[in-house]
Write a protein that holds these residues in place. Structure first.
Motif, PDB file in Angstrom:
ATOM      1  N   GLY A   1      36.484  34.616  34.325  1.00 11.52           N
ATOM      2  CA  GLY A   1      35.828  36.071  34.841  1.00 11.52           C
ATOM      3  C   GLY A   1      36.459  35.513  36.945  1.00 11.52           C
ATOM      4  O   GLY A   1      34.917  35.756  37.522  1.00 11.52           O
TER       5      GLY A   1
ATOM      6  N   GLN B   1      38.856  36.055  47.536  1.00 10.25           N
ATOM      7  CA  GLN B   1      39.742  36.860  46.612  1.00 10.25           C
ATOM      8  C   GLN B   1      41.082  36.648  47.882  1.00 10.25           C
ATOM      9  O   GLN B   1      42.573  37.013  47.814  1.00 10.25           O
ATOM     10  CB  GLN B   1      39.203  38.270  46.005  1.00 10.25           C
ATOM     11  CG  GLN B   1      38.313  37.017  45.013  1.00 10.25           C
ATOM     12  CD  GLN B   1      37.583  38.563  44.180  1.00 10.25           C
ATOM     13  OE1 GLN B   1      36.788  38.989  44.792  1.00 10.25           O
ATOM     14  NE2 GLN B   1      37.892  38.385  42.588  1.00 10.25           N
TER      15      GLN B   1
ATOM     16  N   ARG C   1      32.336  37.514  36.672  1.00 10.88           N
ATOM     17  CA  ARG C   1      32.230  38.925  35.997  1.00 10.88           C
ATOM     18  C   ARG C   1      30.483  39.356  35.485  1.00 10.88           C
ATOM     19  O   ARG C   1      29.838  38.245  35.917  1.00 10.88           O
ATOM     20  CB  ARG C   1      32.653  38.198  34.515  1.00 10.88           C
ATOM     21  CG  ARG C   1      32.395  39.049  33.272  1.00 10.88           C
ATOM     22  CD  ARG C   1      33.182  38.863  32.305  1.00 10.88           C
ATOM     23  NE  ARG C   1      34.355  38.033  32.019  1.00 10.88           N
ATOM     24  CZ  ARG C   1      34.994  37.436  30.985  1.00 10.88           C
ATOM     25  NH1 ARG C   1      34.971  36.740  30.390  1.00 10.88           N
ATOM     26  NH2 ARG C   1      36.624  37.347  31.907  1.00 10.88           N
TER      27      ARG C   1
ATOM     28  N   LYS D   1      41.380  36.600  38.052  1.00 12.41           N
ATOM     29  CA  LYS D   1      42.745  36.652  37.947  1.00 12.41           C
ATOM     30  C   LYS D   1      43.905  38.011  38.271  1.00 12.41           C
ATOM     31  O   LYS D   1      44.336  38.715  38.371  1.00 12.41           O
ATOM     32  CB  LYS D   1      43.079  35.315  37.335  1.00 12.41           C
ATOM     33  CG  LYS D   1      42.606  34.103  37.911  1.00 12.41           C
ATOM     34  CD  LYS D   1      43.309  33.276  36.470  1.00 12.41           C
ATOM     35  CE  LYS D   1      43.258  33.699  34.684  1.00 12.41           C
ATOM     36  NZ  LYS D   1      41.752  33.267  35.042  1.00 12.41           N
ATOM     37  N   THR D   2      42.905  38.665  36.608  1.00 11.22           N
ATOM     38  CA  THR D   2      43.315  39.995  36.588  1.00 11.22           C
ATOM     39  C   THR D   2      42.958  41.340  37.416  1.00 11.22           C
ATOM     40  O   THR D   2      44.496  41.720  37.603  1.00 11.22           O
ATOM     41  CB  THR D   2      42.659  40.662  35.271  1.00 11.22           C
ATOM     42  OG1 THR D   2      42.460  39.401  34.113  1.00 11.22           O
ATOM     43  CG2 THR D   2      43.206  41.767  34.522  1.00 11.22           C
ATOM     44  N   THR D   3      42.214  41.454  38.062  1.00 10.66           N
ATOM     45  CA  THR D   3      41.804  41.782  39.390  1.00 10.66           C
ATOM     46  C   THR D   3      42.715  42.337  40.775  1.00 10.66           C
ATOM     47  O   THR D   3      43.535  42.631  40.829  1.00 10.66           O
ATOM     48  CB  THR D   3      40.070  42.401  40.199  1.00 10.66           C
ATOM     49  OG1 THR D   3      39.428  41.738  38.748  1.00 10.66           O
ATOM     50  CG2 THR D   3      40.159  43.281  40.467  1.00 10.66           C
TER      51      THR D   3
HETATM   52  N1  ATP Z   1      34.717  40.746  44.101  1.00 10.69           N
HETATM   53  C1  ATP Z   1      34.586  41.385  43.204  1.00 10.69           C
HETATM   54  N2  ATP Z   1      33.474  41.684  43.123  1.00 10.69           N
HETATM   55  C2  ATP Z   1      32.771  42.414  41.737  1.00 10.69           C
HETATM   56  N3  ATP Z   1      33.050  42.077  40.715  1.00 10.69           N
HETATM   57  C3  ATP Z   1      34.097  41.792  40.621  1.00 10.69           C
HETATM   58  C4  ATP Z   1      34.542  40.421  41.805  1.00 10.69           C
HETATM   59  N4  ATP Z   1      36.003  40.289  41.111  1.00 10.69           N
HETATM   60  C5  ATP Z   1      36.054  40.239  40.433  1.00 10.69           C
HETATM   61  N5  ATP Z   1      35.142  40.858  39.978  1.00 10.69           N
HETATM   62  C6  ATP Z   1      34.402  41.270  37.888  1.00 10.69           C
HETATM   63  O1  ATP Z   1      34.713  40.319  37.272  1.00 10.69           O
HETATM   64  C7  ATP Z   1      35.631  40.948  36.076  1.00 10.69           C
HETATM   65  C8  ATP Z   1      35.947  39.643  35.843  1.00 10.69           C
HETATM   66  O2  ATP Z   1      36.968  39.782  36.541  1.00 10.69           O
HETATM   67  P1  ATP Z   1      39.125  39.525  35.985  1.00 10.69           P
HETATM   68  O3  ATP Z   1      38.729  40.395  34.811  1.00 10.69           O
HETATM   69  O4  ATP Z   1      39.946  40.457  37.284  1.00 10.69           O
HETATM   70  O5  ATP Z   1      38.693  37.958  36.004  1.00 10.69           O
HETATM   71  P2  ATP Z   1      39.675  37.035  35.041  1.00 10.69           P
HETATM   72  O6  ATP Z   1      39.818  35.727  35.835  1.00 10.69           O
HETATM   73  O7  ATP Z   1      40.921  37.952  34.964  1.00 10.69           O
HETATM   74  O8  ATP Z   1      39.044  36.904  34.293  1.00 10.69           O
HETATM   75  P3  ATP Z   1      39.737  35.798  32.553  1.00 10.69           P
HETATM   76  O9  ATP Z   1      40.991  34.899  32.438  1.00 10.69           O
HETATM   77  O10 ATP Z   1      38.518  36.130  31.653  1.00 10.69           O
HETATM   78  O11 ATP Z   1      40.295  37.102  32.240  1.00 10.69           O
HETATM   79  C9  ATP Z   1      35.429  41.743  36.285  1.00 10.69           C
HETATM   80  O12 ATP Z   1      34.305  42.645  35.795  1.00 10.69           O
HETATM   81  C10 ATP Z   1      36.087  41.835  37.377  1.00 10.69           C
HETATM   82  O13 ATP Z   1      35.627  43.650  38.181  1.00 10.69           O
END
Ligand code: ATP
Length: 711
Positions: free
Chosen positions: A345, A325, A478, A348-350
């Motif tokens: 998961g 990341q 996730r 991306k959103t983070t």
């Molecule tokens: N480095 C990390 N360590 C621990 N938890 C993490 C880490 N990166 C992301 N997460 C957690 O994983 C989960 C998914 O992250 P996020 O929502 O950012 O993913 P996403 O790619 O946007 O998923 P989606 O497309 O399914 O919405 C969240 O609960 C986030 O807090």
């Protein structure tokens, strides 16, 4: 198909009225004949005494020898006496006139009312009609009169008169028509192929009309219309361009004329710049509009593909980023334009939130947007910042014209777009056209999702062109409820049949083989299970299926789930809709500011002078007054997976059985599965999943965007 016939007479008895829809069966005393016939059809305000003109076909009554008339359209004949005018208007014949104003108008003008409406509509104020409503009535009367004239013409050429309203809406604002239906009919008589642009008519009906008007099979404008229609059909399949051999083959089949004739017309259309050409091996053709968009989008992407001053980004407090990341953010930090790609998961959103908040902290103006209302809402919830749909960010107006464009660009320094797999050529072009030259752009999306519904494969092309930085995430993080879903979905996209566990807490599997996947009872069994699971979850599950037809297709499931979740308990209804129904908009409607894929709940059915179905789409409330607009609204209890793109729901029940054989592909199942946030009920069979996992589903669309950016 049996020939369309006309039936004229007076309604003498109502035999059946559908409670939740406008289906009616009634008896009609046939004009000029001493006999009564049974008529069936859609007619919300059917009433005894009405004089009607119905168009339709004769059919045998079920289990009987008698025949009955199946009406495709029912039109009340304009009455002449004051009493009959009153009941005609009270029946809702003219938009804008309800029961109260009908009484006022008839009391004031009597049998002369219709002449007043025709000749001196401004005089209706004398009946005590307010200014605002007067405008509505005048408009309603114009539409009703125009529709009647067009209806006559459509009948003559064998097209269902129920399309007359759509024909009028399509052409009424055309400068050559200037609001005159007679002028429109004359033009359509000259060239009935103009009708191919009207929704619900298309080439084959226009062609049939042309046949009735005696137009020759090799008439130039017939061939031109066939070429235009073929290119249009290809865009509906997602392509921007059509190679010459494909175009010739499809046109020959459609038109039944010689290849030389088609080649000659292509040449003429090309010279007149009615179609765009790209020379090569083979030559390719496209609509001029799409081709211009592609060229302009490619130029804009190229102009944004350089470096930018490095930005320092700070992860949210307490968040421990993974090295992948950190690397992804690094890649993004000094680019004007970058793509952040990853599966469910993966963070991306983070990362999107990290970018947006860091930018704001350093004084940048950030605009967050996504192609759908639901995706924009999720962005807003995740970042705590305002997020808009792209349509709203661009301030789109009537006809899809954007107020924001190169001359009036978006006022932001960093534009972050989520769910970019859904961007089609047109929306991408409009968006990039409105991006200021000095701004940065971050596109966030999952390249494994189904491609956009509209033509183009923008995300895939931007990745393939080699000129745009792509930061890829690959690790699933996730951990909360629903954490099994990304793992399962990722296995499917990689072609691995996932472990199927009927007792899984977040992804239970229901073996459709045990319920007779193709039997009629299957619908009831599946509905019961979805209801049970929804009760457990505490909210209604969103059902998804690959196809419309079959016992486990969206059509059957939609109706059955609707009866389960919002049964008829005597609540108000209009046409197909009941108060409380869960609905989806199926086409962009810029006038009503509601877009393809928007989901909402029917919160009111308004009666009276201004009848309307009112839908709450969460971020705004929309009133549907016009039946033509209501055609684009559908029940949403079970959606096709294609329609569900960009939406996420706490619970999803996804049906995929071998009955959906042709549709079973990895990316389709993957898209369906990743719509679930916490709970996924998978109703399938091992065999169906094996079939799906064998086919990637990636079909190359014919576009030149990647080449244009790269070159
Ligand atoms: N480095 C990390 N360590 C621990 N938890 C993490 C880490 N990166 C992301 N997460 C957690 O994983 C989960 C998914 O992250 P996020 O929502 O950012 O993913 P996403 O790619 O946007 O998923 P989606 O497309 O399914 O919405 C969240 O609960 C986030 O807090």
């Amino acid at each position: 198909m049996p020939e369309m016939q006309t039936l004229i007479g007076q309604v003498t008895r109502l035999i059946f009225s559908g409670k939740a829809d406008s289906f009616r069966i009634f008896e009609v005393q046939i004009k000029g004949a001493n006999k009564r016939e049974i008529v069936t059809g859609e007619w919300q305000r059917a009433r005894v005494g009405a004089n009607i003109e119905a168009a339709g076909t004769w059919e045998k009554r079920k289990g009987k020898d008698e025949i009955q008339f199946k009406a495709r359209s029912i039109l009340e004949i304009v009455p002449t006496s004051a009493d009959s005018i009153l009941s005609w208007l009270e029946g809702g014949a003219v938009k804008g006139i309800g029961k109260v104003s009908a009484k006022k108008l008839v009391a004031c003008f009597g049998a002369g009312l219709l002449e007043i409406l025709d000749q001196h509509p401004e005089r209706i104020v004398e009946a005590g009609i307010g200014k605002k409503q007067r405008e509505k009535i005048i408009e309603g009367w114009k539409i009703a009169s125009a529709t009647r004239i067009i209806m006559q013409f459509l009948r003559e050429v064998g097209i269902g008169p129920e399309r007359s309203n759509a024909v009028w809406r399509q052409f009424k604002d055309h400068p050559a028509i200037a609001g005159q239906p007679a002028v429109l009919v004359a033009r359509l008589r000259n060239n009935p192929y103009r009708l191919i642009r009207v929704r619900g008519i298309g080439f084959s009906l226009a062609d049939q009309a042309a046949g009735k008007l005696g137009i020759r099979a090799d008439a130039d404008y017939r061939v031109d219309a066939g070429i235009e229609h073929t290119l249009q059909t290809r865009t509906e399949d997602g392509h921007v361009w059509t190679p010459e051999p494909t175009l010739l083959g499809l046109c020959k089949e459609l038109l039944g004329v010689s290849q030389e004739k088609i080649v000659a017309r292509i040449q003429v259309m090309q010279e007149a710049q009615q179609i765009a050409t790209e020379l090569g091996a083979p030559n390719r053709f496209a609509s001029v509009r799409l081709s211009r968009m592609e060229i302009s989008l490619a130029a804009k992407i190229r102009s944004l593909s350089g470096p930018a001053p490095k930005k320092t980004m700070r992860f949210p407090a307490g968040f421990v980023p993974d090295p992948t990341q950190i690397e992804a953010l690094n890649q993004i930090s000094d680019r004007k334009l970058a793509i952040l790609a990853g599966g469910p998961g993966m963070g991306k959103t983070t990362l999107l939130k990290t970018c947006a908040q860091s930018a704001v902290a350093s004084g940048m103006r950030v605009a967050l947007c996504a192609p759908t209302g639901r995706a924009a809402k999720r962005m807003n919830e995740a970042t705590g910042m305002e997020a808009k749909t792209i349509h709203r960010l661009l301030e789109m107006k009537r006809g899809g014209l954007a107020e924001r464009n190169r001359d009036n660009p978006i006022e932001a320094d960093w534009i972050i777009v989520d769910e970019v797999s859904m961007l089609d050529m047109e929306l991408a072009w409009k968006l990039f056209d409105a991006i200021p030259a000095r701004a940065r752009v971050l596109l966030v999306g999952d390249p494994d999702q189904l491609p956009s519904v509209g033509p183009g494969q923008v995300l895939a092309d931007l990745i393939a062109c080699g000129k745009v930085t792509v930061a890829r995430l690959s690790k699933i993080f996730r951990q909360q409820a629903g954490s099994g879903i990304p793992v399962m979905a990722t296995q499917v996209i990689q072609g691995v049949v996932p472990n199927l566990d009927p007792d899984s807490s977040d992804c239970p599997f229901v073996d459709a083989e045990c319920i007779g996947e193709e039997s009629e009872e299957a619908t009831a069994v599946v509905v019961r299970r979805i209801v049970q699971e929804s009760e457990k979850l505490g909210s209604r599950m969103q059902a998804l299926a690959p196809m419309r037809n079959g016992p486990l297709g969206t059509l059957k499931l939609n109706q059955a789930l609707r009866e389960a979740f919002n049964p008829d308990a005597g609540q108000p209804h209009r046409g197909r809709f009941r108060l409380g129904d869960w609905v989806i908009q199926t086409r962009n409607n810029y006038d009503l500011d509601v877009y393809n894929g928007d989901l909402g709940t029917v919160v009111a059915i308004e009666e009276g002078d201004e009848q309307a179905v009112v839908v709450d789409f969460e971020d705004r409330v929309v009133r549907y007054e016009d039946n033509e607009d209501l055609r684009d609204l559908d029940h949403a209890y079970c959606l096709t997976i294609h329609k569900s793109q960009g939406g996420q729901f706490p619970g999803v029940a996804m049906v995929a059985t071998t009955a959906h054989f042709v549709m079973l592909k990895r990316n389709l199942l993957y898209t369906g599965m990743t719509r679930a946030e916490k709970h996924l009920l998978l109703i399938s069979t091992k065999r169906a999943l094996q079939i799906a996992c064998k086919k990637s589903g990636i079909e190359k669309r014919d576009t030149l965007l990647a080449q244009r950016i790269g070159g």
